[in-house]
Enzyme design. Structure first.
Site, PDB file in Angstrom:
ATOM      1  N   HIS A  17       6.455  -9.570  -8.998  1.00  0.00           N
ATOM      2  CA  HIS A  17       6.407  -9.076  -7.606  1.00  0.00           C
ATOM      3  C   HIS A  17       7.822  -8.823  -7.126  1.00  0.00           C
ATOM      4  O   HIS A  17       8.484  -9.701  -6.555  1.00  0.00           O
ATOM      5  CB  HIS A  17       5.684 -10.079  -6.696  1.00  0.00           C
ATOM      6  CG  HIS A  17       5.422  -9.530  -5.318  1.00  0.00           C
ATOM      7  ND1 HIS A  17       4.152  -9.418  -4.781  1.00  0.00           N
ATOM      8  CD2 HIS A  17       6.248  -9.023  -4.380  1.00  0.00           C
ATOM      9  CE1 HIS A  17       4.221  -8.891  -3.576  1.00  0.00           C
ATOM     10  NE2 HIS A  17       5.498  -8.648  -3.304  1.00  0.00           N
ATOM     11  N   HIS A  19      10.248  -5.445  -5.520  1.00  0.00           N
ATOM     12  CA  HIS A  19      10.201  -4.044  -5.050  1.00  0.00           C
ATOM     13  C   HIS A  19      11.407  -3.275  -5.548  1.00  0.00           C
ATOM     14  O   HIS A  19      12.514  -3.809  -5.629  1.00  0.00           O
ATOM     15  CB  HIS A  19      10.130  -4.007  -3.524  1.00  0.00           C
ATOM     16  CG  HIS A  19       8.841  -4.559  -2.985  1.00  0.00           C
ATOM     17  ND1 HIS A  19       7.775  -3.757  -2.655  1.00  0.00           N
ATOM     18  CD2 HIS A  19       8.433  -5.835  -2.775  1.00  0.00           C
ATOM     19  CE1 HIS A  19       6.768  -4.515  -2.239  1.00  0.00           C
ATOM     20  NE2 HIS A  19       7.139  -5.781  -2.305  1.00  0.00           N
ATOM     21  N   ARG A  71      17.886   9.718  -2.609  1.00  0.00           N
ATOM     22  CA  ARG A  71      17.531  11.085  -2.201  1.00  0.00           C
ATOM     23  C   ARG A  71      17.255  12.033  -3.344  1.00  0.00           C
ATOM     24  O   ARG A  71      16.620  13.057  -3.147  1.00  0.00           O
ATOM     25  CB  ARG A  71      18.676  11.666  -1.358  1.00  0.00           C
ATOM     26  CG  ARG A  71      18.953  10.831  -0.132  1.00  0.00           C
ATOM     27  CD  ARG A  71      20.032  11.446   0.743  1.00  0.00           C
ATOM     28  NE  ARG A  71      20.348  10.542   1.846  1.00  0.00           N
ATOM     29  CZ  ARG A  71      21.227  10.818   2.788  1.00  0.00           C
ATOM     30  NH1 ARG A  71      21.887  11.977   2.770  1.00  0.00           N
ATOM     31  NH2 ARG A  71      21.466   9.944   3.744  1.00  0.00           N
ATOM     32  N   ASP A 151       2.731   1.473  -4.791  1.00  0.00           N
ATOM     33  CA  ASP A 151       2.056   0.909  -3.625  1.00  0.00           C
ATOM     34  C   ASP A 151       2.017   1.847  -2.436  1.00  0.00           C
ATOM     35  O   ASP A 151       2.901   2.687  -2.238  1.00  0.00           O
ATOM     36  CB  ASP A 151       2.585  -0.489  -3.268  1.00  0.00           C
ATOM     37  CG  ASP A 151       3.845  -0.486  -2.422  1.00  0.00           C
ATOM     38  OD1 ASP A 151       4.621   0.489  -2.517  1.00  0.00           O
ATOM     39  OD2 ASP A 151       4.051  -1.459  -1.683  1.00  0.00           O
ATOM     40  N   GLY A 183       3.818  -3.312   3.068  1.00  0.00           N
ATOM     41  CA  GLY A 183       4.129  -3.058   4.478  1.00  0.00           C
ATOM     42  C   GLY A 183       3.466  -4.078   5.385  1.00  0.00           C
ATOM     43  O   GLY A 183       2.903  -5.065   4.930  1.00  0.00           O
ATOM     44  N   HIS A 210      -0.774  -6.527  -1.573  1.00  0.00           N
ATOM     45  CA  HIS A 210      -0.256  -7.636  -0.767  1.00  0.00           C
ATOM     46  C   HIS A 210      -1.390  -8.038   0.187  1.00  0.00           C
ATOM     47  O   HIS A 210      -2.084  -7.169   0.718  1.00  0.00           O
ATOM     48  CB  HIS A 210       0.905  -7.186   0.120  1.00  0.00           C
ATOM     49  CG  HIS A 210       2.193  -6.880  -0.578  1.00  0.00           C
ATOM     50  ND1 HIS A 210       2.316  -5.937  -1.543  1.00  0.00           N
ATOM     51  CD2 HIS A 210       3.438  -7.396  -0.406  1.00  0.00           C
ATOM     52  CE1 HIS A 210       3.591  -5.887  -1.940  1.00  0.00           C
ATOM     53  NE2 HIS A 210       4.294  -6.765  -1.265  1.00  0.00           N
ATOM     54  N   GLU A 213       0.151 -12.268   3.768  1.00  0.00           N
ATOM     55  CA  GLU A 213       1.579 -12.573   3.905  1.00  0.00           C
ATOM     56  C   GLU A 213       1.878 -12.853   5.376  1.00  0.00           C
ATOM     57  O   GLU A 213       2.519 -13.846   5.701  1.00  0.00           O
ATOM     58  CB  GLU A 213       2.410 -11.383   3.398  1.00  0.00           C
ATOM     59  CG  GLU A 213       3.920 -11.571   3.537  1.00  0.00           C
ATOM     60  CD  GLU A 213       4.722 -10.321   3.136  1.00  0.00           C
ATOM     61  OE1 GLU A 213       4.109  -9.252   2.944  1.00  0.00           O
ATOM     62  OE2 GLU A 213       5.951 -10.431   3.035  1.00  0.00           O
ATOM     63  N   ASP A 291      10.477 -10.730  -4.716  1.00  0.00           N
ATOM     64  CA  ASP A 291      10.150  -9.746  -3.661  1.00  0.00           C
ATOM     65  C   ASP A 291      11.265  -8.716  -3.435  1.00  0.00           C
ATOM     66  O   ASP A 291      11.238  -7.671  -4.080  1.00  0.00           O
ATOM     67  CB  ASP A 291       9.768 -10.481  -2.360  1.00  0.00           C
ATOM     68  CG  ASP A 291       8.770  -9.698  -1.527  1.00  0.00           C
ATOM     69  OD1 ASP A 291       8.234  -8.678  -2.012  1.00  0.00           O
ATOM     70  OD2 ASP A 291       8.498 -10.111  -0.378  1.00  0.00           O
TER      71      ASP A 291
HETATM   72 ZN   LIG Z   1       6.253  -7.551  -1.659  1.00  0.00          ZN
END
Ligand SMILES: [Zn+2]
Length: 349
Positions: A17, A19, A71, A151, A183, A210, A213, A291
């Site tokens: 987990h 990002h 970008r 995600d 999110g 998720h 949380e 995370d």
């Molecule tokens: Zn997360």
């Protein structure tokens, strides 16, 4: 603890987990900020201050400013390759499932922005190709195997879910294993994404949302019953619901626990109050994860140290935590076998 710290630092691990953009260290953000001068400082020392958050809203603001630095396909390639370097070389991560949010880099509305007003978005084909290039190069250069989870940024609603599903199913990279949902949870009920998760699962992807949380146990029930979750991201509020804990244990649904993140976002008040031990005592499988580590001033090693304290583990218990992550990962069988062997060799006195 200092011996256990050393043990953790050298322990081969799987990270499930974490990002993509949220893993960008000050070193990586500095390079991206130099490429795209503007709001984010390019000086590494200033960046450390920039990454000090006053509250959750400030965290989101900083996170999005870093998202805005990614970008071009070359930025994706650089970011991904350098994250893999950090995971492999500083945390002994041999296998990682990286959660990517292609919608924020490929957003159709960004593509319509006039040139010269920030980035214009990139084609999903270019995004996918850059990810895969970086994965292959990182495996060759750093000995780390990467897999992807795409995600949905929940706050962007159904249009983002539609787009993310199309990116996953019509343009999915070779190494895509899962479909996720991230999110904020408040005001973003999980059931609205039922058809997206149904379609993703029909395409062979794992359901990895998720849930629980920042909201209560009902969100986790929804993730299980409606989205057919196979692992739960965080699942912190499961601790409030003994029936849910029993269900998670019985059906062997693991929780991806990220202790420092939960404190940084206010999901739990202090690290001492983290419910990790409640999960373990209830027989729920847990994995330890980081995370958005640089943004929460942590590392995977640090999260293992925290888990060691919370659970009162010795080195054998720590090795078991690392094994649990391998077991519930979606790594190819040969990677699982190799990594289990490495952990066994390392953990045997
Ligand atoms: Zn997360």
């Amino acid at each position: 603890m200092s011996d256990l710290k050393t043990f953790i630092a050298g322990l081969p691990k799987a990270e499930l987990h974490v990002h993509h953009v949220g893993s960008a260290s000050p070193r990586i953000v500095s390079e991206l900020a130099a490429r795209h001068p503007g709001t984010v400082p390019a000086d590494v020392e200033l960046l450390r201050d920039y990454f000090t958050f006053s509250d959750f809203a400030h965290f989101i603001e900083v996170y999005l400013s870093v998202v805005d630095l990614v970008r071009t396909p070359e930025d994706i390639r650089y970011l991904t390759y350098e994250i893999a370097r950090d995971l492999a070389q500083t945390q002994q991560v041999r296998y990682a499932e990286l959660t990517c949010t292609p919608y924020t880099s490929v957003r159709p509305d960004l593509a319509e922005r006039p040139a010269g007003t920030g980035h214009v978005g990139m084609a999903i084909e270019a995004y996918t190709e850059a990810l895969e290039d970086a994965r292959v190069a990182a495996e060759r250069d750093f000995g780390i195997a990467l897999r992807w989870i795409y995600d949905i940024p929940g706050e962007a609603g159904i249009p983002a879910a539609d787009a993310t599903l199309a990116y996953a199913v019509d343009h999915g990279p070779e190494a895509l294993v899962g479909f996720g949902l991230g999110g904020p949870e408040v005001g973003v009920p999980r059931p609205q994404f039922e058809r997206h998760f149904d379609a993703a699962r029909a395409a062979g992807l794992r359901s990895l949302p998720h849930a629980g949380e920042t909201t209560g146990p009902q969100t986790i029930w929804d993730a299980l019953t409606v989205l057919k979750a196979e692992r739960i991201g965080h699942g912190t509020s499961a601790a409030q619901d003994p029936a849910l804990l029993a269900h998670l244990a019985e059906h062997r649904i693991p929780l991806e626990v990220c202790p420092s993140s939960n404190v940084a976002t206010g999901a739990v008040a202090t690290i001492e109050e983290h419910p990790l031990k409640t999960f373990v005592d209830a027989g729920v499988t847990v994995t330890i994860n980081s995370d958005d580590p640089p943004m929460f001033a942590t590392t995977l090693n640090r999260e293992y140290e925290i888990a060691t304290d919370l659970l009162g583990l010795d080195s054998a218990g720590i090795a078991d935590l690392a094994r649990a992550a391998v077991d519930v990962s979606y790594a190819p069988d040969d990677v699982k076998t190799r990594l289990r062997g490495e952990i066994d060799t390392y953990a045997t006195p």
